[in-house]
Design a protein around this motif. Sequence first.
Motif, PDB file in Angstrom:
ATOM      1  N   TRP A  29       6.302  -7.002  -5.949  1.00  0.00           N
ATOM      2  CA  TRP A  29       5.246  -6.128  -6.468  1.00  0.00           C
ATOM      3  C   TRP A  29       5.262  -4.767  -5.773  1.00  0.00           C
ATOM      4  N   MET A  30       5.403  -4.754  -4.444  1.00  0.00           N
ATOM      5  CA  MET A  30       5.432  -3.486  -3.724  1.00  0.00           C
ATOM      6  C   MET A  30       6.686  -2.684  -4.085  1.00  0.00           C
ATOM      7  N   ARG A  31       7.774  -3.384  -4.372  1.00  0.00           N
ATOM      8  CA  ARG A  31       8.986  -2.673  -4.786  1.00  0.00           C
ATOM      9  C   ARG A  31       8.782  -2.004  -6.148  1.00  0.00           C
ATOM     10  N   VAL A  32       8.025  -2.631  -7.042  1.00  0.00           N
ATOM     11  CA  VAL A  32       7.693  -2.005  -8.321  1.00  0.00           C
ATOM     12  C   VAL A  32       6.917  -0.714  -8.089  1.00  0.00           C
ATOM     13  N   LEU A  33       6.055  -0.717  -7.068  1.00  0.00           N
ATOM     14  CA  LEU A  33       5.277   0.473  -6.730  1.00  0.00           C
ATOM     15  C   LEU A  33       6.075   1.497  -5.938  1.00  0.00           C
ATOM     16  N   GLY A  34       7.325   1.173  -5.595  1.00  0.00           N
ATOM     17  CA  GLY A  34       8.172   2.134  -4.905  1.00  0.00           C
ATOM     18  C   GLY A  34       8.324   1.906  -3.425  1.00  0.00           C
ATOM     19  N   ILE A  35       7.850   0.764  -2.898  1.00  0.00           N
ATOM     20  CA  ILE A  35       7.907   0.480  -1.467  1.00  0.00           C
ATOM     21  C   ILE A  35       8.777  -0.742  -1.250  1.00  0.00           C
ATOM     22  N   ASP A  36       9.822  -0.587  -0.444  1.00  0.00           N
ATOM     23  CA  ASP A  36      10.772  -1.666  -0.211  1.00  0.00           C
ATOM     24  C   ASP A  36      10.442  -2.345   1.108  1.00  0.00           C
ATOM     25  N   LEU A  37       9.947  -3.584   1.042  1.00  0.00           N
ATOM     26  CA  LEU A  37       9.611  -4.357   2.233  1.00  0.00           C
ATOM     27  C   LEU A  37      10.635  -5.431   2.541  1.00  0.00           C
ATOM     28  N   ASN A  38      11.621  -5.582   1.694  1.00  0.00           N
ATOM     29  CA  ASN A  38      12.607  -6.642   1.891  1.00  0.00           C
ATOM     30  C   ASN A  38      13.517  -6.300   3.061  1.00  0.00           C
ATOM     31  N   PRO A  39      13.536  -7.122   4.127  1.00  0.00           N
ATOM     32  CA  PRO A  39      14.362  -6.794   5.294  1.00  0.00           C
ATOM     33  C   PRO A  39      15.856  -6.908   5.038  1.00  0.00           C
ATOM     34  N   LYS A  40      16.256  -7.525   3.918  1.00  0.00           N
ATOM     35  CA  LYS A  40      17.678  -7.683   3.630  1.00  0.00           C
ATOM     36  C   LYS A  40      18.301  -6.393   3.113  1.00  0.00           C
ATOM     37  N   ASN A  41      17.446  -5.458   2.673  1.00  0.00           N
ATOM     38  CA  ASN A  41      17.967  -4.182   2.201  1.00  0.00           C
ATOM     39  C   ASN A  41      18.097  -3.208   3.369  1.00  0.00           C
ATOM     40  N   HIS A  42      19.146  -2.417   3.344  1.00  0.00           N
ATOM     41  CA  HIS A  42      19.376  -1.486   4.438  1.00  0.00           C
ATOM     42  C   HIS A  42      18.428  -0.295   4.376  1.00  0.00           C
ATOM     43  N   LYS A  43      18.078   0.130   3.191  1.00  0.00           N
ATOM     44  CA  LYS A  43      17.179   1.267   3.038  1.00  0.00           C
ATOM     45  C   LYS A  43      15.759   0.765   2.872  1.00  0.00           C
ATOM     46  N   ALA A  44      14.862   1.235   3.747  1.00  0.00           N
ATOM     47  CA  ALA A  44      13.472   0.822   3.656  1.00  0.00           C
ATOM     48  C   ALA A  44      12.718   1.598   2.594  1.00  0.00           C
ATOM     49  N   VAL A 111       1.454   4.381   3.779  1.00  0.00           N
ATOM     50  CA  VAL A 111       2.139   3.132   3.426  1.00  0.00           C
ATOM     51  C   VAL A 111       3.644   3.333   3.403  1.00  0.00           C
ATOM     52  N   PHE A 112       4.103   4.453   2.857  1.00  0.00           N
ATOM     53  CA  PHE A 112       5.537   4.725   2.831  1.00  0.00           C
ATOM     54  C   PHE A 112       6.083   4.904   4.245  1.00  0.00           C
ATOM     55  N   TYR A 113       5.335   5.562   5.102  1.00  0.00           N
ATOM     56  CA  TYR A 113       5.788   5.750   6.487  1.00  0.00           C
ATOM     57  C   TYR A 113       5.873   4.408   7.206  1.00  0.00           C
ATOM     58  N   VAL A 114       4.873   3.561   7.017  1.00  0.00           N
ATOM     59  CA  VAL A 114       4.873   2.246   7.674  1.00  0.00           C
ATOM     60  C   VAL A 114       6.050   1.407   7.194  1.00  0.00           C
ATOM     61  N   ALA A 115       6.305   1.419   5.894  1.00  0.00           N
ATOM     62  CA  ALA A 115       7.405   0.615   5.351  1.00  0.00           C
ATOM     63  C   ALA A 115       8.751   1.080   5.878  1.00  0.00           C
ATOM     64  N   ARG A 116       8.857   2.350   6.180  1.00  0.00           N
ATOM     65  CA  ARG A 116      10.146   2.893   6.622  1.00  0.00           C
ATOM     66  C   ARG A 116      10.355   2.747   8.124  1.00  0.00           C
ATOM     67  N   ASN A 117       9.289   2.771   8.924  1.00  0.00           N
ATOM     68  CA  ASN A 117       9.450   2.862  10.364  1.00  0.00           C
ATOM     69  C   ASN A 117       8.993   1.634  11.134  1.00  0.00           C
ATOM     70  N   GLN A 118       7.819   1.076  10.817  1.00  0.00           N
ATOM     71  CA  GLN A 118       7.206   0.074  11.682  1.00  0.00           C
ATOM     72  C   GLN A 118       7.252  -1.342  11.120  1.00  0.00           C
ATOM     73  N   TRP A 119       7.400  -1.469   9.833  1.00  0.00           N
ATOM     74  CA  TRP A 119       7.301  -2.784   9.210  1.00  0.00           C
ATOM     75  C   TRP A 119       8.446  -3.704   9.617  1.00  0.00           C
ATOM     76  N   GLN A 120       9.643  -3.195   9.742  1.00  0.00           N
ATOM     77  CA  GLN A 120      10.800  -4.045  10.013  1.00  0.00           C
ATOM     78  C   GLN A 120      10.668  -4.767  11.347  1.00  0.00           C
ATOM     79  N   LEU A 121      10.156  -4.090  12.375  1.00  0.00           N
ATOM     80  CA  LEU A 121       9.960  -4.735  13.680  1.00  0.00           C
ATOM     81  C   LEU A 121       8.912  -5.835  13.584  1.00  0.00           C
TER      82      LEU A 121
END
Length: 393
Positions: A29-44, A111-121
């Motif tokens: 659902w978040m990917r549909v909104l433009g936010i990639d939370l999947n850790p398997k993808n290299h680009k957040a 939300v975009f900043y969090v998904a790119r920087n802090q979410w993966q950790l």
Amino acid sequence: MARTIVCKVTPVVSARRDISWCFQPIFVWMRVLGIDLNPKNHKAISIYGFLMLLVGTGAQFDNASVISWKLSLPKNDTNALNISTSKTNNWNIEVDYFNHICLMVLVSPTVFYVARNQWQLLWRLIVDFDSNYCQLDHNQLRKKLSIGVVTLLLEISATLHALYLVFPDFRREFIMRKFLTVFAFFAKILPISSLLWYCYVAWISSLFYEAIQRDIDRTCKVRKEDLRRWKCSLVLAGEVVDGINECFGLILLISVTHFVVDFIVNTFYLVNNVTITNQFRLVIALANMLRKLTMLWFITCTPTEILQKASNVAYSLRKVNCLGMDLQNQVSFLALDILQSLPRISALGYFDINFELLPKMIGTTLTYVIILYQFHSSEKFDVNQPMELTTSI
């Protein structure tokens, strides 16, 4: 031979029934909104997500400029939004509009900043705890997480109703204006989805503390290995809560502030609609308040669960039997340390997120609504005052 079979089978099982599988609906659902939370993808964050952010932010600023222009028009103008004769009600309408616009404009880039920087950790900590220190029922977990879809459906329904209200004016707009208006209305789904994302992660962290408590309760005689395992699991669970604060602190600060202002505005709408006996508007205002109150309850419920279950871990530690007095003292010190530093989720440290927010919000809402209604009543008095002065002259 047996060793080779294990190496072939294990990755398949973990790929199907790990904690990532439980979060797959919110990831999609978040990917549909433009936010990639999947850790398997290299680009957040993808190009699609960046474009969604630009278009959404631009639509919000465009919608804000149009609303500001319509609010500044005279009341006799057909495009004006100041349809009320009360200045207090008009001021309340302005605050309501800009409160929603600020939520969407401020939360979306966060939300975009969090998904790119802090979410993966944070996600790596969650996966590490789930794989090493607890064994959650992933099938049941995914079913329970799917309940959050109801929140999104309610938000989409509210957005469709808002579009229905502006539909008469909407039909006369140009195609680009229609696109920006629809995009601006539905852009609010992203902040609500981010709050649902936060609730999922916070609830998972409460389950971690519950798993530690079950492990303690199952242990008959405590050994050094057990104590070492509990310390490691508690440290990792605490790091998960710290990661939640780093990821969602600003989002919670903006969202809770929005909810407080929104409750004040909608309560005034509700009181005003009761006095003018408009049943349809009364039902809509009441439904919006109940929907927001339910969302705020979920936001404050999960941190309260974390506090409660962390306290239960300390109480369980006090009841265990240890092999030796030295080990008993270490367990007692661990329980005391847990109670003195209970995990808390806060809005950037300004205030804690828990059930104590609800009575504070109710008190603040009642105070401001009384003030607003006094201003509203004084305006009614001022309308009749010139006639009384003219008669006396």
